[in-house]
Design a protein around this motif. Structure first.
Motif, PDB file in Angstrom:
ATOM      1  N   VAL A  14       0.968  -1.268   0.029  1.00  0.00           N
ATOM      2  CA  VAL A  14      -0.261  -0.088   0.114  1.00  0.00           C
ATOM      3  C   VAL A  14       0.762   1.121   0.148  1.00  0.00           C
ATOM      4  O   VAL A  14       1.621   1.314   0.863  1.00  0.00           O
ATOM      5  N   VAL A  15       0.862   2.033  -1.040  1.00  0.00           N
ATOM      6  CA  VAL A  15       1.578   3.303  -1.194  1.00  0.00           C
ATOM      7  C   VAL A  15       0.881   4.563  -0.590  1.00  0.00           C
ATOM      8  O   VAL A  15      -0.358   4.622  -1.233  1.00  0.00           O
ATOM      9  N   LEU A  16       1.291   5.079   0.298  1.00  0.00           N
ATOM     10  CA  LEU A  16       0.516   6.473   0.900  1.00  0.00           C
ATOM     11  C   LEU A  16       1.441   7.597   0.081  1.00  0.00           C
ATOM     12  O   LEU A  16       2.341   8.149   0.858  1.00  0.00           O
ATOM     13  N   ASP A  17       0.864   7.819  -0.854  1.00  0.00           N
ATOM     14  CA  ASP A  17       1.496   9.140  -1.786  1.00  0.00           C
ATOM     15  C   ASP A  17       1.158  10.479  -1.101  1.00  0.00           C
ATOM     16  O   ASP A  17       0.255  10.395  -0.472  1.00  0.00           O
ATOM     17  N   GLN A  18       2.139  11.388  -1.193  1.00  0.00           N
ATOM     18  CA  GLN A  18       2.038  12.697  -0.837  1.00  0.00           C
ATOM     19  C   GLN A  18       1.439  12.850   0.968  1.00  0.00           C
ATOM     20  O   GLN A  18       0.749  13.333   1.226  1.00  0.00           O
ATOM     21  N   PRO A  34      -6.597   8.435  15.654  1.00  0.00           N
ATOM     22  CA  PRO A  34      -7.020   7.002  15.260  1.00  0.00           C
ATOM     23  C   PRO A  34      -6.525   6.494  14.158  1.00  0.00           C
ATOM     24  O   PRO A  34      -6.279   5.258  14.178  1.00  0.00           O
ATOM     25  N   PHE A  35      -6.414   7.371  13.216  1.00  0.00           N
ATOM     26  CA  PHE A  35      -5.763   6.864  11.828  1.00  0.00           C
ATOM     27  C   PHE A  35      -4.235   6.531  12.171  1.00  0.00           C
ATOM     28  O   PHE A  35      -3.860   5.326  11.579  1.00  0.00           O
ATOM     29  N   LEU A  36      -3.538   7.152  12.875  1.00  0.00           N
ATOM     30  CA  LEU A  36      -2.192   6.840  13.128  1.00  0.00           C
ATOM     31  C   LEU A  36      -2.236   5.345  13.975  1.00  0.00           C
ATOM     32  O   LEU A  36      -1.504   4.561  13.660  1.00  0.00           O
ATOM     33  N   GLN A  37      -3.155   5.131  14.831  1.00  0.00           N
ATOM     34  CA  GLN A  37      -3.303   3.887  15.504  1.00  0.00           C
ATOM     35  C   GLN A  37      -3.509   2.628  14.493  1.00  0.00           C
ATOM     36  O   GLN A  37      -3.065   1.751  14.449  1.00  0.00           O
ATOM     37  N   GLN A  38      -4.367   2.828  13.587  1.00  0.00           N
ATOM     38  CA  GLN A  38      -4.751   1.878  12.602  1.00  0.00           C
ATOM     39  C   GLN A  38      -3.402   1.612  11.797  1.00  0.00           C
ATOM     40  O   GLN A  38      -3.346   0.393  11.356  1.00  0.00           O
ATOM     41  N   LEU A  39      -2.992   2.619  11.233  1.00  0.00           N
ATOM     42  CA  LEU A  39      -1.721   2.106  10.598  1.00  0.00           C
ATOM     43  C   LEU A  39      -0.751   1.854  11.271  1.00  0.00           C
ATOM     44  O   LEU A  39      -0.228   0.576  10.768  1.00  0.00           O
ATOM     45  N   THR A  40      -0.659   2.037  12.679  1.00  0.00           N
ATOM     46  CA  THR A  40       0.621   1.353  13.383  1.00  0.00           C
ATOM     47  C   THR A  40       0.118  -0.291  13.687  1.00  0.00           C
ATOM     48  O   THR A  40       0.986  -1.007  13.663  1.00  0.00           O
ATOM     49  N   VAL A  50       1.002  -7.373   4.730  1.00  0.00           N
ATOM     50  CA  VAL A  50       0.758  -5.843   3.907  1.00  0.00           C
ATOM     51  C   VAL A  50       2.047  -5.213   4.254  1.00  0.00           C
ATOM     52  O   VAL A  50       2.512  -5.200   5.429  1.00  0.00           O
ATOM     53  N   HIS A  51       2.579  -4.384   3.498  1.00  0.00           N
ATOM     54  CA  HIS A  51       3.752  -3.621   3.732  1.00  0.00           C
ATOM     55  C   HIS A  51       3.117  -2.205   3.137  1.00  0.00           C
ATOM     56  O   HIS A  51       2.571  -1.832   2.368  1.00  0.00           O
ATOM     57  N   LEU A  52       3.569  -1.237   4.161  1.00  0.00           N
ATOM     58  CA  LEU A  52       3.366   0.110   3.883  1.00  0.00           C
ATOM     59  C   LEU A  52       4.312   1.211   3.487  1.00  0.00           C
ATOM     60  O   LEU A  52       5.458   0.913   3.768  1.00  0.00           O
ATOM     61  N   VAL A  53       4.161   1.638   2.255  1.00  0.00           N
ATOM     62  CA  VAL A  53       5.157   2.743   1.868  1.00  0.00           C
ATOM     63  C   VAL A  53       4.878   3.968   1.901  1.00  0.00           C
ATOM     64  O   VAL A  53       3.786   4.496   1.446  1.00  0.00           O
ATOM     65  N   PHE A  54       5.574   4.849   2.640  1.00  0.00           N
ATOM     66  CA  PHE A  54       5.063   6.277   2.758  1.00  0.00           C
ATOM     67  C   PHE A  54       5.786   7.132   1.935  1.00  0.00           C
ATOM     68  O   PHE A  54       7.150   7.121   2.028  1.00  0.00           O
TER      69      PHE A  54
END
Length: 201
Positions: A14-18, A34-40, A50-54
């Protein structure tokens, strides 16, 4: 995300662009933490495929401190800085995408395009005495200009990107301006009020 991963080739990336926009417009609002907690919860779960790309601007990197409450910042040690492209890298980035298509640049266009992109200020003469100080190009600029040029020539049966097409579009500066103008037309007037003032192209 775990559910989605069942329907994709694992791991799901999952790419979180910008991502700096999240901090600009959501910081201090009710859903921020709450959104930060979900990402964490996503990148702390080693069993979740799942891998996250910021992807974010460097000047906003310190905003990642907001994750300190939920996870050690060591998870962000895997950083990649997208630097400007030098002359050789820029030329490769211009030519390589065309290889699978069978298209080619007219030689004079290839040289002119590279020269224009390597000039930091696209409206000044790249042959000026300052040219040696600015022989680099921002990757987004190169991508936009080349993509805009491709859109104008993709239907050319001769499979040639031509100088006359480039000049008719106003060169690199004209192609950038056209892209920005078309992009802004897609925004509502209310949204435009939130946009920063455009910098000089």
């Amino acid at each position: 995300m775990g559910f989605c991963s069942f329907f994709t080739r694992q791991p799901l990336i999952v790419v979180l662009d910008q991502f700096e926009e999240f901090f600009r417009y959501q910081k201090g609002r009710a859903l921020f933490e709450p959104f930060l907690q979900q990402l964490t919860g996503v990148f702390s779960n080693n069993t979740l495929p799942v891998h996250l790309v910021f992807s974010m601007r460097e000047d906003f990197a310190l905003e990642l401190d907001a994750f300190k409450k939920f996870v050690p910042l060591s998870v962000f040690n895997n950083l990649y800085r997208l630097d400007k492209l030098g002359k050789a890298a820029a030329q490769e980035a211009i030519l390589a995408p065309l290889k699978p298509t069978g298209f080619r640049y007219e030689p004079e266009l290839q040289a002119q395009l590279l020269q224009d992109l390597l000039s930091r200020d696209l409206k000044r003469d790249a042959n000026s005495p300052l040219a040696d100080m600015t022989e680099s190009v921002d990757p987004p600029y190169l991508q936009i200009v080349c993509s805009q040029l491709w859109e104008r020539e993709a239907a050319n049966p001769d499979k040639i990107l031509r100088m006359k097409t480039y000049q008719a579009a106003g060169g690199a500066a004209g192609l950038l301006e056209n892209y920005i103008r078309n992009t802004l037309q897609g925004f509502s007037e209310k949204t435009k009020c939130w946009l920063p003032a455009p910098s000089t192209i």
